[in-house]
Design a protein around this motif. Sequence first.
Motif, PDB file in Angstrom:
ATOM      1  N   HIS A  33       0.839  -1.203   0.000  1.00 34.98           N
ATOM      2  CA  HIS A  33       0.000   0.000   0.000  1.00 34.98           C
ATOM      3  C   HIS A  33       0.869   1.245   0.000  1.00 34.98           C
ATOM      4  O   HIS A  33       1.949   1.254   0.571  1.00 34.98           O
ATOM      5  CB  HIS A  33      -0.911   0.024   1.233  1.00 34.98           C
ATOM      6  CG  HIS A  33      -1.994  -0.982   1.187  1.00 34.98           C
ATOM      7  ND1 HIS A  33      -1.818  -2.284   1.585  1.00 34.98           N
ATOM      8  CD2 HIS A  33      -3.278  -0.886   0.771  1.00 34.98           C
ATOM      9  CE1 HIS A  33      -2.949  -2.940   1.431  1.00 34.98           C
ATOM     10  NE2 HIS A  33      -3.847  -2.120   0.937  1.00 34.98           N
ATOM     11  N   ASP A  34       0.363   2.316  -0.605  1.00 35.59           N
ATOM     12  CA  ASP A  34       1.094   3.585  -0.566  1.00 35.59           C
ATOM     13  C   ASP A  34       0.756   4.334   0.722  1.00 35.59           C
ATOM     14  O   ASP A  34       0.024   3.829   1.579  1.00 35.59           O
ATOM     15  CB  ASP A  34       0.810   4.421  -1.820  1.00 35.59           C
ATOM     16  CG  ASP A  34      -0.654   4.782  -1.992  1.00 35.59           C
ATOM     17  OD1 ASP A  34      -1.434   4.660  -1.019  1.00 35.59           O
ATOM     18  OD2 ASP A  34      -1.029   5.176  -3.105  1.00 35.59           O
ATOM     19  N   ASP A  36      -1.194   6.716   1.228  1.00 38.13           N
ATOM     20  CA  ASP A  36      -2.621   7.025   1.346  1.00 38.13           C
ATOM     21  C   ASP A  36      -3.463   5.802   1.668  1.00 38.13           C
ATOM     22  O   ASP A  36      -4.685   5.907   1.770  1.00 38.13           O
ATOM     23  CB  ASP A  36      -3.126   7.659   0.041  1.00 38.13           C
ATOM     24  CG  ASP A  36      -2.429   8.974  -0.259  1.00 38.13           C
ATOM     25  OD1 ASP A  36      -2.074   9.680   0.709  1.00 38.13           O
ATOM     26  OD2 ASP A  36      -2.236   9.277  -1.454  1.00 38.13           O
ATOM     27  N   GLY A  37      -2.837   4.633   1.779  1.00 33.48           N
ATOM     28  CA  GLY A  37      -3.561   3.410   2.089  1.00 33.48           C
ATOM     29  C   GLY A  37      -4.149   2.710   0.876  1.00 33.48           C
ATOM     30  O   GLY A  37      -4.889   1.744   1.015  1.00 33.48           O
ATOM     31  N   LYS A  38      -3.827   3.205  -0.307  1.00 33.29           N
ATOM     32  CA  LYS A  38      -4.333   2.581  -1.529  1.00 33.29           C
ATOM     33  C   LYS A  38      -3.431   1.418  -1.920  1.00 33.29           C
ATOM     34  O   LYS A  38      -2.228   1.467  -1.706  1.00 33.29           O
ATOM     35  CB  LYS A  38      -4.378   3.607  -2.661  1.00 33.29           C
ATOM     36  CG  LYS A  38      -5.316   4.747  -2.390  1.00 33.29           C
ATOM     37  CD  LYS A  38      -5.247   5.759  -3.500  1.00 33.29           C
ATOM     38  CE  LYS A  38      -6.110   6.955  -3.138  1.00 33.29           C
ATOM     39  NZ  LYS A  38      -5.805   8.106  -3.950  1.00 33.29           N
ATOM     40  N   PRO A  39      -4.006   0.361  -2.518  1.00 35.17           N
ATOM     41  CA  PRO A  39      -3.160  -0.765  -2.946  1.00 35.17           C
ATOM     42  C   PRO A  39      -2.250  -0.366  -4.102  1.00 35.17           C
ATOM     43  O   PRO A  39      -2.639  -0.374  -5.261  1.00 35.17           O
ATOM     44  CB  PRO A  39      -4.148  -1.849  -3.354  1.00 35.17           C
ATOM     45  CG  PRO A  39      -5.487  -1.218  -3.400  1.00 35.17           C
ATOM     46  CD  PRO A  39      -5.408   0.121  -2.736  1.00 35.17           C
ATOM     47  N   ASN A  40      -1.061   0.054  -3.755  1.00 34.58           N
ATOM     48  CA  ASN A  40      -0.065   0.484  -4.723  1.00 34.58           C
ATOM     49  C   ASN A  40       1.296   0.047  -4.177  1.00 34.58           C
ATOM     50  O   ASN A  40       1.842   0.695  -3.296  1.00 34.58           O
ATOM     51  CB  ASN A  40      -0.125   2.004  -4.895  1.00 34.58           C
ATOM     52  CG  ASN A  40       0.744   2.492  -6.020  1.00 34.58           C
ATOM     53  OD1 ASN A  40       1.175   1.719  -6.866  1.00 34.58           O
ATOM     54  ND2 ASN A  40       1.028   3.772  -6.012  1.00 34.58           N
ATOM     55  N   ASP A  84      -5.580  -7.822  -0.657  1.00 27.91           N
ATOM     56  CA  ASP A  84      -5.430  -7.120  -1.931  1.00 27.91           C
ATOM     57  C   ASP A  84      -5.407  -8.053  -3.143  1.00 27.91           C
ATOM     58  O   ASP A  84      -5.058  -7.617  -4.237  1.00 27.91           O
ATOM     59  CB  ASP A  84      -4.135  -6.300  -1.933  1.00 27.91           C
ATOM     60  CG  ASP A  84      -4.158  -5.196  -0.901  1.00 27.91           C
ATOM     61  OD1 ASP A  84      -5.263  -4.688  -0.611  1.00 27.91           O
ATOM     62  OD2 ASP A  84      -3.094  -4.852  -0.375  1.00 27.91           O
TER      63      ASP A  84
END
Length: 134
Positions: A33-34, A36-40, A84
């Motif tokens: 996750h990045d 910002d908490g997004k799966p990246n 994820d």
Amino acid sequence: MFENLDTSASALTAQRTRMNAIAANVAGMNVTHDADGKPNPYRRKFAIMAEGHPNDPDAPGVHIVSVEQDQSPFRKVLDWSHPDHDKDGYVKMPNIDLAIEMVDMMEASRAYEANISAMEVSKSMMNATLRLLA
């Protein structure tokens, strides 16, 4: 006279930056996750070096031009238990290979040690020269 020391000092700084990037890669090798908490997933970083000084390309030594992100594809790992995972059960993981990072770290460490040795030899030569002149 101090050109040898300047060259080795610039190499020490560059290798330290390189080791910092490698350490960040090892630390982020399981981050999916990045900020910002997004799966990246985390992307591998690597240092780009060039000879000379950034403000004077004719100066001796090396410098870091930039620290770039590796744009190679992420690894896919089959893990149905990971939150994820995609519809096929695969999770995108960082594009980091621990073996490559360890070899790079050993290479950077050896280069750092070699430059310290070069500085010590240069310093000894200067001391010997001063003793001869005195």
